[in-house]
Motif scaffolding. Sequence first.
Motif, PDB file in Angstrom:
ATOM      1  N   LEU A 323       0.821  -1.206   0.000  1.00  0.00           N
ATOM      2  CA  LEU A 323       0.000   0.000   0.000  1.00  0.00           C
ATOM      3  C   LEU A 323       0.858   1.261   0.000  1.00  0.00           C
ATOM      4  O   LEU A 323       0.512   2.250  -0.646  1.00  0.00           O
ATOM      5  N   ARG A 324       1.962   1.246   0.740  1.00  0.00           N
ATOM      6  CA  ARG A 324       2.783   2.448   0.831  1.00  0.00           C
ATOM      7  C   ARG A 324       3.513   2.750  -0.470  1.00  0.00           C
ATOM      8  O   ARG A 324       3.622   3.903  -0.863  1.00  0.00           O
ATOM      9  N   ILE A 325       4.033   1.718  -1.118  1.00  0.00           N
ATOM     10  CA  ILE A 325       4.897   1.921  -2.272  1.00  0.00           C
ATOM     11  C   ILE A 325       4.148   1.727  -3.585  1.00  0.00           C
ATOM     12  O   ILE A 325       4.027   2.649  -4.398  1.00  0.00           O
ATOM     13  N   GLY A 326       3.621   0.523  -3.765  1.00  0.00           N
ATOM     14  CA  GLY A 326       3.007   0.205  -5.050  1.00  0.00           C
ATOM     15  C   GLY A 326       1.783   1.038  -5.362  1.00  0.00           C
ATOM     16  O   GLY A 326       1.636   1.559  -6.473  1.00  0.00           O
ATOM     17  N   LEU A 327       0.888   1.190  -4.380  1.00  0.00           N
ATOM     18  CA  LEU A 327      -0.339   1.934  -4.636  1.00  0.00           C
ATOM     19  C   LEU A 327      -0.068   3.415  -4.867  1.00  0.00           C
ATOM     20  O   LEU A 327      -0.730   4.049  -5.698  1.00  0.00           O
ATOM     21  N   VAL A 328       0.889   3.966  -4.133  1.00  0.00           N
ATOM     22  CA  VAL A 328       1.220   5.378  -4.347  1.00  0.00           C
ATOM     23  C   VAL A 328       1.691   5.594  -5.782  1.00  0.00           C
ATOM     24  O   VAL A 328       1.265   6.531  -6.467  1.00  0.00           O
ATOM     25  N   GLU A 329       2.574   4.724  -6.248  1.00  0.00           N
ATOM     26  CA  GLU A 329       3.079   4.851  -7.612  1.00  0.00           C
ATOM     27  C   GLU A 329       1.951   4.670  -8.624  1.00  0.00           C
ATOM     28  O   GLU A 329       1.852   5.415  -9.607  1.00  0.00           O
ATOM     29  N   ALA A 330       1.075   3.687  -8.386  1.00  0.00           N
ATOM     30  CA  ALA A 330      -0.030   3.446  -9.316  1.00  0.00           C
ATOM     31  C   ALA A 330      -1.004   4.622  -9.336  1.00  0.00           C
ATOM     32  O   ALA A 330      -1.518   5.009 -10.398  1.00  0.00           O
ATOM     33  N   VAL A 331      -1.275   5.204  -8.175  1.00  0.00           N
ATOM     34  CA  VAL A 331      -2.194   6.346  -8.113  1.00  0.00           C
ATOM     35  C   VAL A 331      -1.619   7.536  -8.870  1.00  0.00           C
ATOM     36  O   VAL A 331      -2.331   8.230  -9.613  1.00  0.00           O
ATOM     37  N   VAL A 332      -0.324   7.787  -8.698  1.00  0.00           N
ATOM     38  CA  VAL A 332       0.305   8.898  -9.423  1.00  0.00           C
ATOM     39  C   VAL A 332       0.217   8.665 -10.928  1.00  0.00           C
ATOM     40  O   VAL A 332      -0.066   9.583 -11.705  1.00  0.00           O
ATOM     41  N   MET A 333       0.432   7.424 -11.348  1.00  0.00           N
ATOM     42  CA  MET A 333       0.358   7.138 -12.775  1.00  0.00           C
ATOM     43  C   MET A 333      -1.070   7.246 -13.285  1.00  0.00           C
ATOM     44  O   MET A 333      -1.299   7.697 -14.411  1.00  0.00           O
ATOM     45  N   ALA A 334      -2.058   6.855 -12.477  1.00  0.00           N
ATOM     46  CA  ALA A 334      -3.453   7.014 -12.881  1.00  0.00           C
ATOM     47  C   ALA A 334      -3.792   8.491 -13.047  1.00  0.00           C
ATOM     48  O   ALA A 334      -4.491   8.881 -13.996  1.00  0.00           O
ATOM     49  N   GLY A 335      -3.282   9.312 -12.139  1.00  0.00           N
ATOM     50  CA  GLY A 335      -3.478  10.748 -12.296  1.00  0.00           C
ATOM     51  C   GLY A 335      -2.816  11.284 -13.545  1.00  0.00           C
ATOM     52  O   GLY A 335      -3.342  12.185 -14.210  1.00  0.00           O
ATOM     53  N   THR A 336      -1.663  10.718 -13.890  1.00  0.00           N
ATOM     54  CA  THR A 336      -0.977  11.132 -15.113  1.00  0.00           C
ATOM     55  C   THR A 336      -1.790  10.770 -16.347  1.00  0.00           C
ATOM     56  O   THR A 336      -1.825  11.522 -17.330  1.00  0.00           O
TER      57      THR A 336
END
Length: 676
Positions: A323-336
């Motif tokens: 949740l701390r690492i993978g989801l943060v990266e995925a959320v940022v990419m979804a926003g992108t």
Amino acid sequence: MTSSKSAPATAGPLRTRSVVPVVILLAVVAAAVVIPLSGMSTEVALALVGVPDPGVLTTAGLPAVRAMGELLAAVAVGTALFAAFFTPPQKDKTLDVDGYRSQRISSWANIAWAVAAALLIPLTLSDVSGRTFWESLPPDQWIVAINQIDVASSWRWAAVIALVAGIGQRLTLSWRWSVIWLGVSVLSLLPVAATGHASGSTAHDIATNSLIIHLFAAAFYVGGLVAVLAHTMRGGSRVALALRRYSVVATIAIIALGFSGIINALVRLHPADLFSSTYGLLVLAKALLLGLLAVFGLAMRRRIIAKIESKSANAPVDRGTLLRIGLVEAVVMAGTIGLSVSLGRTPPPAPLYVPTRQEALLGFELPGPFSFGTVLGLWRFDLVLGLAAVVLLSLYVWGLVTLHRRGDSWPVGRTVAWAFGCVLLFLTTSSGMGMYMMADFASHMVGHMLISMLVPVLLALGGPLTLALRALPAAGRGNPPGPREWIVEFINNPLSRFLTHPIVASVQFVAGFYIIYFGGFYEALASEHLGHMFMNVHFLISGYLFYWVIIGVDAAPRQFSPLYKLMVLLSSLPFHAFFGIMLMNYKTVLAENWYGGIGLPWIPDLLQSQQVGGGVAWAAGEIPLFIVMLALAWQWYQSDMRDARRGERQADRDDDAELKAYNEMLGEMSRSDRRG
């Protein structure tokens, strides 16, 4: 289906729902970003187009559905990649439990992506016409949209391709088929490249190619990350290996995203517009997010991999780390992704000048008649085939360096052939030749003959598969197949065996000429950049497949004698010559509307240009034929020498037993004749 030994002992039933909340979260993030950002420029965009406001269902729904659709397409691609290349197949070549789960997720994502793409058809009609979404929803309006709006037609093809992939993934369990469905899933993104600003701007050839690279890279980055997260959350095995492989994919993808994004920005923006326009500010915001992803994502994945390897090769990542690492990266990419879609809805700054007719149709302007001076004096890098030539040559050099460090030798002739093939492919597509190919039929035929007749000959003589098999390491027993195993599978599978039958290879090579030019497809292909790119890729692949069978030095699924190959080659020559003769005598101008619309002043007679192109096709086979004949003669000589050496070794082992038996037979026949 039984699980492989590598699967967890307590695999249990399929739990594809474990990733659904993650995908929903990412979809909500993408929609939450794209709706307000698109709304900022909606009024300006409608005023520029001159249509009334179609209502909030369209102005907010279209960008939201598109962002969610592209996210679903990325999930489909990433989980298909995981099933094909991140999990080992079972002994019977079927997917193991982890691979089957990933393919099921990919299937559902493809079907959902198809639904989103289909929904974008009435939304596009509503957006273009200014009517409400409900007025554009009836089925008869869909037909109007597909027939009259290019963007709606592109969404149609995306929906069809994604649906085929989704259904196919539900019907097959073979690891071999999983690779095919991955290719089809990636292909569903190709029509999306025709739906943005890239397809309608000046320099749209460069912009469209860069957008294709951008879409593919984003799909592998986001989808691969979602696949790894889903695999880890359900307690899958070999998490460290999956993360290592994904890290390689992500590194290449982030480089491709940055490179293609810069190209797109340079095409559509003047540097002064970066800080003075909404479009420029969105580009800067997207660049910032990608930079953060590049630094944060790669660094964090290294930490996760190191943490896993310090425990055990199969140790799972705990949910907190995920949740701390993978989801943060995925959320940022979804926003992108949402930011990227909003860029497509935001009008770019007005150009500094009005483009000419040539620039509007071709994306560039030609300075004068076709000549060696204009061909060698103009350069326009082809981001697809030109980049492919650079990558192929670089990989070949890497293989040579690997063999050299190991103390192994490699034939110089193969290296020279491969290098010349890559250089010729680069020159044909990225010099002035590639530019004139789009505007003049005679020039197009020169490039066509180079790409289909000469470049594949040189590439086939380079032996790239043999070099790769010698340079690449084996994946190891029980591990998911690596590049070396993929190449072996590519050579030894029923589809390759069918395609490399000399008759099949000859028919597909020759028939493509007649179908494209005389089957009614040429005008549609020549008048679109994607169609032009399709022809080039088709000519290159079909030519390579044919010459791989005839003179290729790589191992092939089928082995034939040099005499048989020569007969196949000679039997195909009349069809090539007849194709050129047909073009020279054809009285209908191919793609007349396209070439007439360009209106090159130095080509007043389109039919004459076509006849010149026919002459080029008729005569262009001489040089490749000479090279092929030399290669066949040399291979024939080598085959005879190998047979002779084999016979000599056999004679040394058995003291010429075969020769003595033959002499005794002749002596007995002679004695029988004398007695008679």
